[in-house]
Enzyme design. Structure first.
Site, PDB file in Angstrom:
ATOM      1  N   HIS A 181      12.176  -4.463  -3.029  1.00 34.34           N
ATOM      2  CA  HIS A 181      12.128  -5.023  -1.652  1.00 34.34           C
ATOM      3  C   HIS A 181      10.903  -6.043  -1.404  1.00 34.34           C
ATOM      4  CE1 HIS A 181      10.108  -1.308  -0.338  1.00 34.34           C
ATOM      5  NE2 HIS A 181       9.209  -2.277   0.328  1.00 34.34           N
ATOM      6  N   SER A 216       3.838  -0.621  -0.274  1.00 37.27           N
ATOM      7  CA  SER A 216       4.931  -0.489  -1.199  1.00 37.27           C
ATOM      8  C   SER A 216       4.657  -1.228  -2.278  1.00 37.27           C
ATOM      9  CB  SER A 216       6.256  -1.240  -0.523  1.00 37.27           C
ATOM     10  OG  SER A 216       6.970  -0.788   0.241  1.00 37.27           O
ATOM     11  N   ASP A 258      15.124   0.299  -6.104  1.00 34.29           N
ATOM     12  CA  ASP A 258      13.994  -0.447  -5.377  1.00 34.29           C
ATOM     13  C   ASP A 258      12.648  -0.649  -6.431  1.00 34.29           C
ATOM     14  OD1 ASP A 258      12.672  -1.643  -3.468  1.00 34.29           O
ATOM     15  OD2 ASP A 258      12.722   0.050  -2.349  1.00 34.29           O
TER      16      ASP A 258
END
Length: 525
Positions: A106, A215, A137
């Site tokens: 993402h 992230s 992911d």
């Protein structure tokens, strides 16, 4: 596949920061109330003496952590002939062997440009995206400039940690430009809902919050080895400091899949929905002996390889020799159990696996080929622009989760039409190429008077032919020589237009709305 309804209710109840849309912290100001999207992040409360010890040990590996800068240009699913305004995000990543960098999928979704900056450096290097694994992911990047790789040792991977093991998450969360080190312990290991990929894979829960920007950052154990990648957090009024990490088994599966196939092929899935067999009367009725355990097959995806061998009401007793309990779990390390989908996710697409089932009180053993699951309403566009077809102002497109999110916002699971949601949660494609085609909107013109209010309604047929997918509809309309174009819509609505005038009006409508073509490029081939 399991039961999606349960998942959506749980997501509603615990307002998780797990919306996969526009809160990727486009800039440092977008501190996230919802999940870390393209900037997931991590802030863990530092703990007294432990954190100092861990930080000291981790120091050498911290130089391999990089800041990822991405410019995203997302497709506009509501106006599929154009894209949205570009925006920037920042997140974290880390260098691994083979001149490669890992980050979250993402973090680089719908990228137009990706740049990486090393710790303590003032230079941003252009990166190439090698592979994006949407389900897990994870994304793999590289940099062609040799200078980027100088003086950096790649991160080494460690084994799956145990409960209460200390972990340190390193990255670049919002609120500063320098590296951030936070620490906590592993508080849970289970099959998690991966928000970005709409899948369920093994995950680690740690007692630390994840913030936008973290992230893609590595989670280190006390030996300085990487045991996971920070990727999402739980934002809920009753929960504090709950962050999630993608563990090494999932990371290694992604890397080995890429190395073996030259591309990411995905995590296989057993194309069935199943039911727990905890009720003794149910087990008795299914002909199970007292020492037999398993789960009952409810439905089978007609497009999955399993449909050739499995039948509804089969009881799955074991998978690759591991016995499955009545609640669908299998043994996992000492004193732990985990959902049996974990065994399937360890395999690769195309692998053969032995499955043992009970059918009419007889045990059968099958060797099945595992494939990836295709949904009628896909969870992702996988980077492809949306398909569309326009005639007489009627915009036809296919339904996907990004489309529903574009039309109805983050709360699409409660705002979208009930029929579309029912198909999202429960419908299975009947063929490999089946799509859910809808009239997205009607671009108002003289030719379509009276039809203006039709919106997001499924197209079932055209001139007596069933509509299987958007390409077949476009071909049928383009080649139609009948006097009328007749579209059969859901709820027994029909749209009838004179063929000659409808096709002639299309040109003016496209010009009025500055639309370059009546159909997307993928329908022209």
């Amino acid at each position: 596949m399991g039961d999606n309804t349960r998942k959506s209710k749980r997501r509603r109840k615990s307002k998780t920061s797990e919306t996969l849309d526009d809160d990727s912290s486009p800039s440092a100001t977008a501190a996230a109330s919802s999940f870390d999207h393209r900037n997931g992040a991590h802030s863990l409360a530092l703990r007294d003496p432990v954190s100092h010890v861990i930080s000291a040990r981790v120091m050498p590996a911290m130089d391999a952590v990089v800041k990822v800068f991405c410019v995203h240009t997302e497709p506009n699913f509501s106006l599929p002939w154009q894209r949205k305004r570009q925006f920037s995000s920042s997140s974290s990543g880390f260098i691994i062997s083979g001149r490669r960098v890992l980050t979250n999928a993402h973090s680089v979704e719908h990228f137009t440009q990706v740049k990486l900056k090393k710790r303590g450096s003032d230079t941003k290097f252009l990166a190439t995206v090698l592979s994006i694994g949407i389900e897990c992911d994870i994304a793999l990047l590289t940099v062609s400039d040799d200078e980027f790789w100088e003086g950096v040792s790649p991160v080494e991977f460690g084994e799956l940690p145990a409960l209460q093991d200390a972990v340190t998450v390193v990255g670049y969360p919002i609120g500063g430009d320098t590296i951030s080190v936070t620490s906590g312990v592993v508080s849970r290991i289970e099959i998690l809902s991966y928000v970005h990929g709409s899948t369920e894979l093994l995950g680690l829960q740690i007692d630390a919050a994840i913030n936008s920007g973290n992230s893609g950052g590595p989670a280190f154990n006390d030996k300085g080895n990487c045991v996971g990648i920070a990727f999402q957090s739980l934002k809920h009024e009753d929960a504090e400091n709950i962050g999630y990490v993608i563990p090494t088994p999932v990371i290694m599966h992604f890397i080995q899949d890429y190395e073996k196939n030259g591309a990411y092929t995905g995590f296989p899935i057993l194309g069935v929905e199943w039911q727990k067999m905890e009720n003794p009367d149910l087990r008795l009725a299914m002909g199970m002996k007292s020492d037999q355990k398993g789960v009952r097959v409810r439905r089978i995806d007609p497009t999955a390889p399993e449909s050739k061998v499995l039948q509804p009401s089969d009881v799955i007793l074991s998978f690759v020799g591991v016995d499955i309990a009545n609640d669908g779990t299998v043994p996992f390390r000492h004193g732990e159990r985990i959902g049996f989908s974990y065994l399937i996710s360890q395999k690769y697409t195309g692998d053969k696996a032995e499955i043992k089932v009970l059918r009419n009180s007889t045990i059968h053993t099958f060797n099945i080929k595992l494939g990836t699951h295709r949904r009628l309403i896909p969870a992702h566009s996988k980077g492809r622009p949306p398909s569309y077809y326009i005639v007489a102002g009627f915009v036809f497109t296919t339904v996907s989760v990004p489309y529903l999110r574009s039309e109805y916002g983050k709360e699409y699971e409660y705002e979208a039409p009930v029929k579309l949601l029912d198909k999202l949660l429960h419908s299975m494609p009947q063929s490999k190429d089946e799509e859910l085609v809808v009239v997205s909107q009607v671009l108002v013109a003289d030719i379509n008077i009276g039809y203006e209010e039709i919106v997001n309604t499924q197209v079932l047929g055209f001139n007596g032919n069933p509509v299987r997918n958007l390409k077949s509809l476009a071909n049928l309309v383009e080649s139609c020589n009948d006097e009328f174009l007749k579209f059969d819509l859901d709820y027994d609505q029909i749209v009838v237009l004179r063929t000659e005038t409808a096709k002639a009006a299309t040109v003016d409508i496209l010009e009025t709305h500055c639309i370059p073509s009546a159909m997307s490029d993928d329908l022209k081939t």
